[in-house]
Structures are given as C-alpha cells and as structure tokens.
Design an enzyme around this catalytic site. Structure first.
Site, PDB file in Angstrom:
ATOM      1  N   TYR A  18      48.023  73.059 114.108  1.00 11.68           N
ATOM      2  CA  TYR A  18      47.673  71.719 114.832  1.00 11.68           C
ATOM      3  C   TYR A  18      48.892  70.686 115.094  1.00 11.68           C
ATOM      4  O   TYR A  18      49.054  69.609 114.991  1.00 11.68           O
ATOM      5  CB  TYR A  18      46.922  70.895 113.563  1.00 11.68           C
ATOM      6  CG  TYR A  18      45.645  71.448 113.201  1.00 11.68           C
ATOM      7  CD1 TYR A  18      44.657  71.826 113.928  1.00 11.68           C
ATOM      8  CD2 TYR A  18      45.544  71.722 111.727  1.00 11.68           C
ATOM      9  CE1 TYR A  18      43.565  72.434 113.478  1.00 11.68           C
ATOM     10  CE2 TYR A  18      44.447  72.204 111.371  1.00 11.68           C
ATOM     11  CZ  TYR A  18      43.499  72.491 112.097  1.00 11.68           C
ATOM     12  OH  TYR A  18      42.133  73.136 111.645  1.00 11.68           O
ATOM     13  N   TYR A 146      32.496  68.869 112.038  1.00 10.47           N
ATOM     14  CA  TYR A 146      33.463  69.924 112.161  1.00 10.47           C
ATOM     15  C   TYR A 146      33.174  71.205 111.132  1.00 10.47           C
ATOM     16  O   TYR A 146      32.838  70.795 109.965  1.00 10.47           O
ATOM     17  CB  TYR A 146      34.849  69.409 111.798  1.00 10.47           C
ATOM     18  CG  TYR A 146      35.955  70.542 111.704  1.00 10.47           C
ATOM     19  CD1 TYR A 146      36.290  70.991 112.834  1.00 10.47           C
ATOM     20  CD2 TYR A 146      36.429  70.751 110.402  1.00 10.47           C
ATOM     21  CE1 TYR A 146      37.328  71.997 112.746  1.00 10.47           C
ATOM     22  CE2 TYR A 146      37.474  71.677 110.159  1.00 10.47           C
ATOM     23  CZ  TYR A 146      37.951  72.439 111.294  1.00 10.47           C
ATOM     24  OH  TYR A 146      39.032  73.344 111.088  1.00 10.47           O
ATOM     25  N   ASP A 239      27.431  72.945 105.033  1.00  9.57           N
ATOM     26  CA  ASP A 239      28.751  73.285 105.003  1.00  9.57           C
ATOM     27  C   ASP A 239      29.395  72.520 103.973  1.00  9.57           C
ATOM     28  O   ASP A 239      29.660  71.346 104.224  1.00  9.57           O
ATOM     29  CB  ASP A 239      29.317  73.337 106.280  1.00  9.57           C
ATOM     30  CG  ASP A 239      31.054  73.386 106.245  1.00  9.57           C
ATOM     31  OD1 ASP A 239      31.437  73.570 105.378  1.00  9.57           O
ATOM     32  OD2 ASP A 239      31.330  73.573 107.497  1.00  9.57           O
ATOM     33  N   LYS A 268      37.999  75.833 100.262  1.00 10.85           N
ATOM     34  CA  LYS A 268      38.864  74.812  99.447  1.00 10.85           C
ATOM     35  C   LYS A 268      39.243  74.936  98.259  1.00 10.85           C
ATOM     36  O   LYS A 268      39.987  75.672  97.692  1.00 10.85           O
ATOM     37  CB  LYS A 268      38.527  73.774 100.221  1.00 10.85           C
ATOM     38  CG  LYS A 268      38.481  73.654 101.718  1.00 10.85           C
ATOM     39  CD  LYS A 268      38.323  72.119 102.142  1.00 10.85           C
ATOM     40  CE  LYS A 268      38.512  71.988 103.773  1.00 10.85           C
ATOM     41  NZ  LYS A 268      39.854  71.995 104.262  1.00 10.85           N
TER      42      LYS A 268
END
Ligand SMILES: Cc1ncc(COP(=O)(O)O)c(C=O)c1O
Length: 421
Positions: A18, A146, A239, A268
């Site tokens: 990014y 997202y 999600d 994560k």
C-alpha cells in the site's frame, strides 16, 4: 547483510504494501516486539495501537504461544496435508467447530485472509453447482466492505470499486448494496427478490467494516441481513477475519446477533498474530454438497502450506489463552476506556465522528492531511498508530493496560489538535 546499516537499505529491494514507492518515506525499522511494545532499531519503544493489523491479540511474543511454536518446531515444522495429517491441525479444526457459532464443522486452512475469502467464494459457488443449481454466479456484498486484495476478493470489495475496471477480465463485478438502515431499509431485499436464483451468497463483515472506514453497524442490522439471506435461500458468508477472536467484545461478532453463517472466514488473530494462517469454515450442508462419487464434486484447492503445523500449534495455544485468560472482558474494558477517552474528541476542530466497538476506536477527520506526517508525529509521541484514509484508529492488543491505552488516546488527541490548529 552488514549489521548496523540495514535500515538505510530498507527501500532498495523490498516492495512495501500500500505504498507509492517513489515517494515512500523510510519505514520505521523494528528490532523486536514484546507485550504491547514495539522496539525500534535505534532503541526507542513505541506503544502498539495496531496489534499489527488486528492480529497480535495477546500482545507480542506471548510466552504460551512461543513455547507451543518452539515445541512444534523441534518435532514437526511442516508436512503436506495432501494425503497426510497431524495432531495440531486435527485438534484446531475440532476446536474451531466447537467455538464458532452454529454448525461450522469443516475447515479448510490457507495462509492469508484474502485467500480464505477466495476459498469461501469458490466453495459457495461450487456448492450450488454440485447440487445442480448451476446459474448462481453472483455475490452480494455491502457498500464500504473490504474482503481482501486477491482478484476474487477484490470483486466483492467495495473499497476497490474504482480500481476494478482496470482489472477487467481478472476481477469480476458483483452486486453491492448498502447495509439495511432507516435510509435504505430494503435494497438488499429488492436485489434478493429480483436476482435470487443468480445469487451464490451474501458476504458481510459482521458489526465492523474495517478497511472501508472502521464503520460500525448494530447486531440488529446483521441479524436482518442474515434473515433476508436465509429467506432468499442463499448462503451467508461471514468474513470475521478482522472481527474474530474477541475484537468486538465476543469471540466472534456474529454471536452478538445470534447469527449462524453458512461459511465463515478467519485469519489475523487466529494464531495470536504469530504465524500466517487463515481458515474457511463450512456448515454441514455446504460440506455435504461436495460429497460425490469422484473428483468432479470435490473441492480442488490446497495451498502448499495448508494446515501448517507451526501455525496450527500457535492457533491452539492462542485458543488456550482465550479459554484461560479473561480476553473478552479485557476487550470490553478497552471499549469502555476508548468511549471515555475518545468520545470527547468529537468536539475538536476537524473531527467528524468518533466510533468505538469493542477494542476498536476510530476518529474520522476532515480530509486534506498527510498520513506520513501523522505517522511521524505518532512515532515522536512514542506510539504506533497508522491512519487509514481520513480515519485515525486504534486496535490495540486485548491485553493492553489502562496506562498504555491512555498514551494512545492522549497522543491521538494531541496530534489531531495540532493538525487542525
Ligand atoms: C475483513 C477482512 N477481510 C479480509 C482481509 C484480508 O486479509 P489478508 O490481509 O490476510 O489477506 C482483511 C484484511 O485486512 C480484512 O480486514
């Protein structure tokens, strides 16, 4: 590599995520991590406000996870899961089946959240196909959602709406609707009514939409999405890559709305932020759709490191910590403190909104400032906070102490005041 000068070479060969590499400032060189602290190469220490992208839920280098990984490393660091298996992965899948809501009894392991989403999309689509319902090729996703950076995940990520046309042919267009709200109560219902037989599934980040702006919705909204999805006879994909493992105050966000998805994605904090691992969990009914006479109905997806024993050992140790230590209460304590310390910032010049959910606190600012300037200011304040778009947010380790948390929120207040002075 010579010892001391590596930070100066940090931009020579590593392509950072990014980042516009042409003008990227030197990244912050890190020498070590411990608890809720990040130790820099020059000896300074930062209080961590990120959990390294929501992952280090028990803080860094928790001794229980370290020991589990060391023990596993000595015995079985990796073996293929194609035709073989091992105890850590079997036990982890059993425990995830027990702890997740509903009947998510079958887990396929991968290494990143985006790939867990790819697997979920492929799984949903093929489950219909295997049943002979071959026209379901479209997913419904939500505005500001997202779900990852791989091409399938980009197709259902509203955050990539402007970029998608540049990847035409590689990234599919699906349907994006707003979350049900008083302003838009029935858009999802309308699309499900009109396009129902084409819909393979509805994908949602339960309770907190992360990268799309740290937006919070209520359990009632999530329950309504689940109800409409069920009513239309299609699949609900939760999600929980960011929200899973205590971040919103319950082990999984879906539990606050008593929602049981058909497919769930985790990553994560799955390994306590130590090893790359992700999981796609399927309900009994989705799993059964893949039972057939030969490979044509099997799910053909298996990365080299699927079910990696080191990652599975870390994940099992992390789940032990959730069982043994009061993580969910800690998340709720963080929520209370964040509300007390961040809510007053709403009166500051330049602040548009403050949002808190569980151990996530976000301050939305008027646009027009430099994220690089802000990151540098935070480092000077002795904290690690990485802004996202117009949002300054913290997702600290769930074990953070009250004083450290106050250092984060006080730094946010100081930097925002300075910015709009
Ligand atoms: C909700 C959600 N889904 C998917 C992903 C992608 O996960 P990864 O970065 O591990 O590919 C993320 C990452 O931030 C996320 O927040």
């Amino acid at each position: 590599m010579t010892a001391a000068d590596w930070p100066e070479r940090a931009l020579d060969h590593v392509w950072y995520p990014y980042a516009q590499m042409r003008e990227m400032p030197l990244p912050v060189p890190v020498a070590g991590v411990s608890g809720c602290r990040i130790e820099l190469a020059d000896g300074r220490e930062l209080v961590d406000g990120t959990s390294s992208w929501w992952s280090a839920c028990h803080g860094y280098r928790h001794p229980a996870i370290m020991e589990a990984v060391h023990t596993q490393l000595d015995r079985l660091p990796h073996v293929m899961l194609g035709g073989m298996t091992h105890e850590p992965v079997v036990r982890l899948a059993e425990r995830l089946a027990e702890k997740t809501p509903g009947q998510l009894a079958h887990t396929l392991f991968t290494e990143s959240g985006s790939v867990a989403v790819e697997v979920a999309l492929k799984m949903a689509r093929q489950s219909w196909d295997n049943r002979g319902d071959t026209g379901r090729d479209t997913f419904i996703a939500f505005s500001d959602g997202y779900h990852g950076d791989t091409t399938g995940a980009m197709g259902v990520s509203d955050t990539y709406r402007d970029l998608r046309p540049r990847f035409a042919g590689l990234v599919n267009e699906h349907i994006t609707v707003p979350l049900p709200s008083p302003e838009s109560p029935s858009e999802l219902e309308r699309v499900l009514d009109e396009r129902g037989p084409r819909i393979a599934g509805v994908i949602i980040e339960p309770l907190v939409q992360g990268a799309g702006g740290m937006r919070v919705h209520s359990p009632e909204v999530l329950a309504r999405v689940a109800e409409l999805t069920r009513g239309a006879g299609t699949l609900l994909i939760a999600d929980e890559i960011a929200t899973g493992f205590g971040r919103t105050g319950s082990l999984f966000a879906c539990q606050q709305a008593e929602v049981t998805p058909d497919i769930m994605c985790l990553s994560k904090a799955l390994t306590g932020g130590t090893m790359p691992m992700a999981a796609t969990l399927a309900s009994e009914s989705v799993f059964r759709a893949f039972q057939g006479p030969d490979e044509t109905t099997a799910f053909l997806h298996g990365p080299t490191f699927t079910g990696n024993p080191l990652a599975a050992a870390a994940a099992n140790a992390s789940l032990d910590l959730f069982e043994r230590e009061p993580r969910l209460n800690q998340a709720l304590g963080i929520e209370e403190q964040l509300r007390a310390e961040l809510t007053p910032l709403v009166d500051l010049e330049g602040v548009r909104n403050v949002r808190v959910k569980g151990a996530m606190g976000a301050v939305e600012l008027a646009p027009g400032w430099s994220p690089d300037w802000m990151r540098q200011r935070f480092v000077a304040e002795g904290v690690w906070i990485r802004p996202l778009g117009d949002i300054v947010y913290v997702t600290p380790p769930l074990v953070i102490g009250g004083d450290d948390l106050s250092r984060l929120t006080a730094a946010m207040g100081r930097v925002i005041r300075e910015l709009f002075r």
